[in-house]
Design an enzyme around this catalytic site. Structure first.
Site, PDB file in Angstrom:
ATOM      1  N   HIS A  70     138.882  74.490 -78.741  1.00 13.77           N
ATOM      2  CA  HIS A  70     138.706  73.107 -78.190  1.00 13.77           C
ATOM      3  C   HIS A  70     137.770  72.438 -79.250  1.00 13.77           C
ATOM      4  CE1 HIS A  70     140.070  73.937 -73.753  1.00 13.77           C
ATOM      5  NE2 HIS A  70     141.018  74.304 -74.552  1.00 13.77           N
ATOM      6  N   CYS A  99     136.306  70.256 -70.505  1.00 11.43           N
ATOM      7  CA  CYS A  99     136.979  71.299 -69.376  1.00 11.43           C
ATOM      8  C   CYS A  99     135.817  72.459 -68.969  1.00 11.43           C
ATOM      9  CB  CYS A  99     138.131  72.314 -70.068  1.00 11.43           C
ATOM     10  SG  CYS A  99     137.608  73.469 -71.197  1.00 11.43           S
ATOM     11  N   CYS A 118     134.478  74.665 -71.963  1.00  6.77           N
ATOM     12  CA  CYS A 118     133.667  73.866 -72.974  1.00  6.77           C
ATOM     13  C   CYS A 118     132.413  73.368 -72.205  1.00  6.77           C
ATOM     14  CB  CYS A 118     134.330  72.671 -73.429  1.00  6.77           C
ATOM     15  SG  CYS A 118     135.732  73.005 -74.300  1.00  6.77           S
ATOM     16  N   GLU A 170     135.240  70.781 -78.640  1.00  6.52           N
ATOM     17  CA  GLU A 170     133.951  70.837 -78.360  1.00  6.52           C
ATOM     18  C   GLU A 170     133.338  72.429 -78.912  1.00  6.52           C
ATOM     19  OE1 GLU A 170     136.485  70.069 -76.363  1.00  6.52           O
ATOM     20  OE2 GLU A 170     135.414  69.138 -74.378  1.00  6.52           O
TER      21      GLU A 170
END
Length: 151
Positions: free
Chosen positions: A55, A85, A88, A57
């Site tokens: 992801h 999410c 993260c 992040e």
């Protein structure tokens, strides 16, 4: 109150989201800022890398950790185009980021258990959170991406 500084950095995160979209990834971008300097940047790469943890992040945090040679990223601000999410968010808490700024929010039920976890951890770890910065632009890129995918 909207901060011009937050909008400045979010525009850069959005550029990463557009790059992710061009790569066929879900268009989410993130940057990590320390003392007015970007020390980490990322965009979603889960599809390209065949990695469910790739992801935006996580990529930005990994890059920053290597730059500062520490997993603790104190006194930093993470700008991300979509509310993180739970994976993260856990990484954000673990890395000791001071401030999280995001654009688009999940449209969830008010009784969503993740919302409760998010708020509780935010208080416990004294994470400062600012949401809805450039919300329209951050939401629109996602809406347009999924419209194209459905065609």
């Amino acid at each position: 109150m909207k901060s011009k500084k937050d909008e400045y950095w979010m525009k850069i995160a959005l550029k990463h989201a557009y790059y992710a979209e061009k790569q066929g990834e879900i268009p989410i971008g993130a940057i990590l800022v320390f003392k007015e300097k970007i020390i980490g940047q990322g965009w979603n790469r889960s599809i390209i890398q065949n990695d469910p943890t790739a992801h935006a992040e996580i990529i930005a945090l990994r890059q920053a950790g290597k730059i500062v040679k520490n997993y603790r990223l104190k006194n930093t601000t993470l700008y991300v185009t979509l509310q993180p999410c739970i994976m993260c968010f856990g990484a954000i808490i673990h890395s000791r980021i001071e401030r999280l700024v995001f654009g688009a929010s999940y449209k969830t039920d008010k009784k969503c258990p993740f919302k409760d976890v998010f708020l509780e951890l935010q208080k416990q770890y004294k994470l400062k959170v600012k949401k809805n910065i450039m919300e329209f632009q951050c939401t629109q890129i996602l809406i347009n991406f999924f419209k194209k995918k459905r065609k």
